[in-house]
Design a protein around this motif. Structure first.
Motif, PDB file in Angstrom:
ATOM      1  N   LYS A   1       0.844  -1.324   0.188  1.00  0.00           N
ATOM      2  CA  LYS A   1       0.021  -0.092   0.047  1.00  0.00           C
ATOM      3  C   LYS A   1       0.932   1.139  -0.055  1.00  0.00           C
ATOM      4  CE  LYS A   1      -3.881   2.355   0.556  1.00  0.00           C
ATOM      5  NZ  LYS A   1      -4.338   2.830  -0.788  1.00  0.00           N
ATOM      6  N   VAL A   2       2.051   1.130   0.791  1.00  0.00           N
ATOM      7  CA  VAL A   2       2.874   2.302   0.759  1.00  0.00           C
ATOM      8  C   VAL A   2       3.517   2.588  -0.603  1.00  0.00           C
ATOM      9  CG1 VAL A   2       5.070   3.258   1.987  1.00  0.00           C
ATOM     10  CG2 VAL A   2       3.344   2.164   3.026  1.00  0.00           C
ATOM     11  N   LEU A   3       3.895   1.601  -1.228  1.00  0.00           N
ATOM     12  CA  LEU A   3       4.694   1.654  -2.318  1.00  0.00           C
ATOM     13  C   LEU A   3       3.618   2.219  -3.603  1.00  0.00           C
ATOM     14  CD1 LEU A   3       6.665  -1.687  -2.813  1.00  0.00           C
ATOM     15  CD2 LEU A   3       7.452   0.862  -2.452  1.00  0.00           C
ATOM     16  N   ILE A   4       2.329   1.937  -3.385  1.00  0.00           N
ATOM     17  CA  ILE A   4       1.086   2.478  -4.379  1.00  0.00           C
ATOM     18  C   ILE A   4       1.302   3.961  -4.143  1.00  0.00           C
ATOM     19  CG2 ILE A   4      -1.239   2.458  -4.777  1.00  0.00           C
ATOM     20  CD1 ILE A   4      -1.106  -0.541  -4.176  1.00  0.00           C
ATOM     21  N   ASP A   5       1.137   4.418  -2.769  1.00  0.00           N
ATOM     22  CA  ASP A   5       0.898   5.637  -2.389  1.00  0.00           C
ATOM     23  C   ASP A   5       2.048   6.673  -2.696  1.00  0.00           C
ATOM     24  OD1 ASP A   5      -1.300   4.723   0.309  1.00  0.00           O
ATOM     25  OD2 ASP A   5      -1.628   5.099  -1.662  1.00  0.00           O
ATOM     26  N   VAL A   6       3.182   6.126  -2.868  1.00  0.00           N
ATOM     27  CA  VAL A   6       4.575   7.065  -2.921  1.00  0.00           C
ATOM     28  C   VAL A   6       4.444   7.551  -4.511  1.00  0.00           C
ATOM     29  CG1 VAL A   6       6.812   6.947  -3.248  1.00  0.00           C
ATOM     30  CG2 VAL A   6       5.850   5.545  -1.502  1.00  0.00           C
ATOM     31  N   PRO A   7       4.642   8.923  -4.478  1.00  0.00           N
ATOM     32  CA  PRO A   7       4.738   9.498  -5.967  1.00  0.00           C
ATOM     33  C   PRO A   7       5.655   8.617  -6.954  1.00  0.00           C
ATOM     34  CG  PRO A   7       4.933  11.212  -4.286  1.00  0.00           C
ATOM     35  CD  PRO A   7       5.162   9.898  -3.557  1.00  0.00           C
ATOM     36  N   ARG A   8       5.166   8.481  -8.024  1.00  0.00           N
ATOM     37  CA  ARG A   8       5.946   7.629  -9.220  1.00  0.00           C
ATOM     38  C   ARG A   8       7.321   8.233  -9.384  1.00  0.00           C
ATOM     39  NH1 ARG A   8       2.394   8.307 -13.340  1.00  0.00           N
ATOM     40  NH2 ARG A   8       1.100   7.156 -12.217  1.00  0.00           N
ATOM     41  N   SER A   9       7.487   9.652  -9.264  1.00  0.00           N
ATOM     42  CA  SER A   9       8.812  10.076  -9.801  1.00  0.00           C
ATOM     43  C   SER A   9       9.688  10.008  -8.660  1.00  0.00           C
ATOM     44  CB  SER A   9       8.835  11.439 -10.131  1.00  0.00           C
ATOM     45  OG  SER A   9       8.359  12.287  -8.840  1.00  0.00           O
ATOM     46  N   ASP A  10       9.348   9.815  -7.397  1.00  0.00           N
ATOM     47  CA  ASP A  10      10.181   9.727  -6.264  1.00  0.00           C
ATOM     48  C   ASP A  10      10.660   7.978  -6.294  1.00  0.00           C
ATOM     49  OD1 ASP A  10       9.867  12.042  -5.374  1.00  0.00           O
ATOM     50  OD2 ASP A  10       8.627  11.780  -3.637  1.00  0.00           O
ATOM     51  N   LEU A  11       9.692   7.171  -6.484  1.00  0.00           N
ATOM     52  CA  LEU A  11      10.010   5.823  -6.469  1.00  0.00           C
ATOM     53  C   LEU A  11      10.859   5.313  -7.516  1.00  0.00           C
ATOM     54  CD1 LEU A  11       9.110   3.213  -4.773  1.00  0.00           C
ATOM     55  CD2 LEU A  11       7.344   2.953  -6.470  1.00  0.00           C
ATOM     56  N   ALA A  12      10.602   6.166  -8.792  1.00  0.00           N
ATOM     57  CA  ALA A  12      11.507   5.633 -10.064  1.00  0.00           C
ATOM     58  C   ALA A  12      12.921   6.128  -9.526  1.00  0.00           C
ATOM     59  CB  ALA A  12      10.854   6.372 -11.278  1.00  0.00           C
ATOM     60  N   GLU A  13      12.907   7.246  -8.829  1.00  0.00           N
ATOM     61  CA  GLU A  13      14.388   7.790  -8.576  1.00  0.00           C
ATOM     62  C   GLU A  13      15.012   6.909  -7.394  1.00  0.00           C
ATOM     63  OE1 GLU A  13      14.598  11.942  -7.834  1.00  0.00           O
ATOM     64  OE2 GLU A  13      16.132  11.688  -6.270  1.00  0.00           O
ATOM     65  N   LEU A  15      14.490   3.628  -7.068  1.00  0.00           N
ATOM     66  CA  LEU A  15      14.748   2.314  -7.561  1.00  0.00           C
ATOM     67  C   LEU A  15      15.583   2.269  -8.895  1.00  0.00           C
ATOM     68  CD1 LEU A  15      11.383   0.696  -7.100  1.00  0.00           C
ATOM     69  CD2 LEU A  15      13.441   0.324  -5.641  1.00  0.00           C
ATOM     70  N   ALA A  16      16.028   3.505  -9.284  1.00  0.00           N
ATOM     71  CA  ALA A  16      16.638   3.783 -10.582  1.00  0.00           C
ATOM     72  C   ALA A  16      15.878   3.048 -11.747  1.00  0.00           C
ATOM     73  CB  ALA A  16      18.138   3.360 -10.341  1.00  0.00           C
ATOM     74  N   GLN A  17      14.431   3.366 -11.697  1.00  0.00           N
ATOM     75  CA  GLN A  17      13.847   2.767 -12.775  1.00  0.00           C
ATOM     76  C   GLN A  17      13.196   3.859 -13.565  1.00  0.00           C
ATOM     77  OE1 GLN A  17      13.722  -0.777 -13.589  1.00  0.00           O
ATOM     78  NE2 GLN A  17      15.269  -1.294 -12.367  1.00  0.00           N
ATOM     79  N   SER A  18      12.664   3.445 -14.717  1.00  0.00           N
ATOM     80  CA  SER A  18      11.687   4.626 -15.414  1.00  0.00           C
ATOM     81  C   SER A  18      10.355   4.573 -14.966  1.00  0.00           C
ATOM     82  CB  SER A  18      11.649   4.097 -16.985  1.00  0.00           C
ATOM     83  OG  SER A  18      10.941   2.958 -17.060  1.00  0.00           O
ATOM     84  N   GLU A  19       9.726   5.583 -14.938  1.00  0.00           N
ATOM     85  CA  GLU A  19       8.446   5.983 -14.464  1.00  0.00           C
ATOM     86  C   GLU A  19       7.431   5.163 -15.023  1.00  0.00           C
ATOM     87  OE1 GLU A  19       8.733  10.795 -13.322  1.00  0.00           O
ATOM     88  OE2 GLU A  19       6.891   9.907 -13.910  1.00  0.00           O
TER      89      GLU A  19
END
Length: 172
Positions: A1-13, A15-19
């Motif tokens: 649930k937390v990973l879903i709520d994290v802003p996509r850009s922050d998570l991408a940064e 995890l070093a993955q694309s949005e």
């Protein structure tokens, strides 16, 4: 649930993955959460159905054997189903009552909805359903109240953290 709520850009940064990959990940996680919730609701519905079947079988067996029980006992059963003294057995499932009787800290084993149901029960009815005295049933209700309050505080804290995180993101 937390990973879903994290802003996509922050998570991408982080995890070093694309949005795009992060969007796929978040969509998949949301689908898993949705499926789990559907499964939980299906289990609850099945439990209610099975409980209704047991109740119906019990009633049918009592009706089928009228000579086996004296008339006086039948009257007790008939009036007992509508009296307030058994409201705990009708409002709380057998599974919840079993957890309340058998677990050392049942308030930790119940979901929030079940905790609310326990709190709504009359203390005397709950004591009667569990075969306890009123003081022990009252202590159980107090423990359930404290656990429910703790869970609500956790949810409020999580919401507060999310709003704080969103506020920091808006700042330059």
């Amino acid at each position: 649930k937390v990973l879903i709520d994290v802003p996509r850009s922050d998570l991408a940064e982080e995890l070093a993955q694309s949005e795009t990959k992060i969007q796929v990940l978040q969509d998949t996680l949301q689908q898993v959460l949705d499926r789990r919730e559907e499964e939980r609701q299906s289990r609850q519905l099945l439990e209610l159905y099975l409980e209704a079947l047991k109740t119906e079988d019990s009633i049918l067996s009592k009706v089928a054997e009228p000579e086996a029980a004296p008339r006086k006992e039948m009257d007790v059963v008939d009036t007992g189903t509508s009296s307030t003294g058994t409201s705990a057995t009708t409002a709380l499932s057998n599974q919840v009552l079993a957890a309340l009787k058998e677990k050392p800290a049942p308030e930790l084993c119940l979901d929030s909805q079940d905790l609310e149901r326990v709190l709504k029960e009359d203390g005397a009815a709950l004591a009667s359903a569990l075969g306890w005295d009123k003081q022990k049933a009252g202590a159980l209700q107090e423990a359930c109240d404290q656990e429910l309050s703790r869970r609500l505080r956790q949810v409020q804290t999580l919401h507060s953290l999310r709003s704080t995180a969103k506020g920091k993101k808006a700042l330059p």
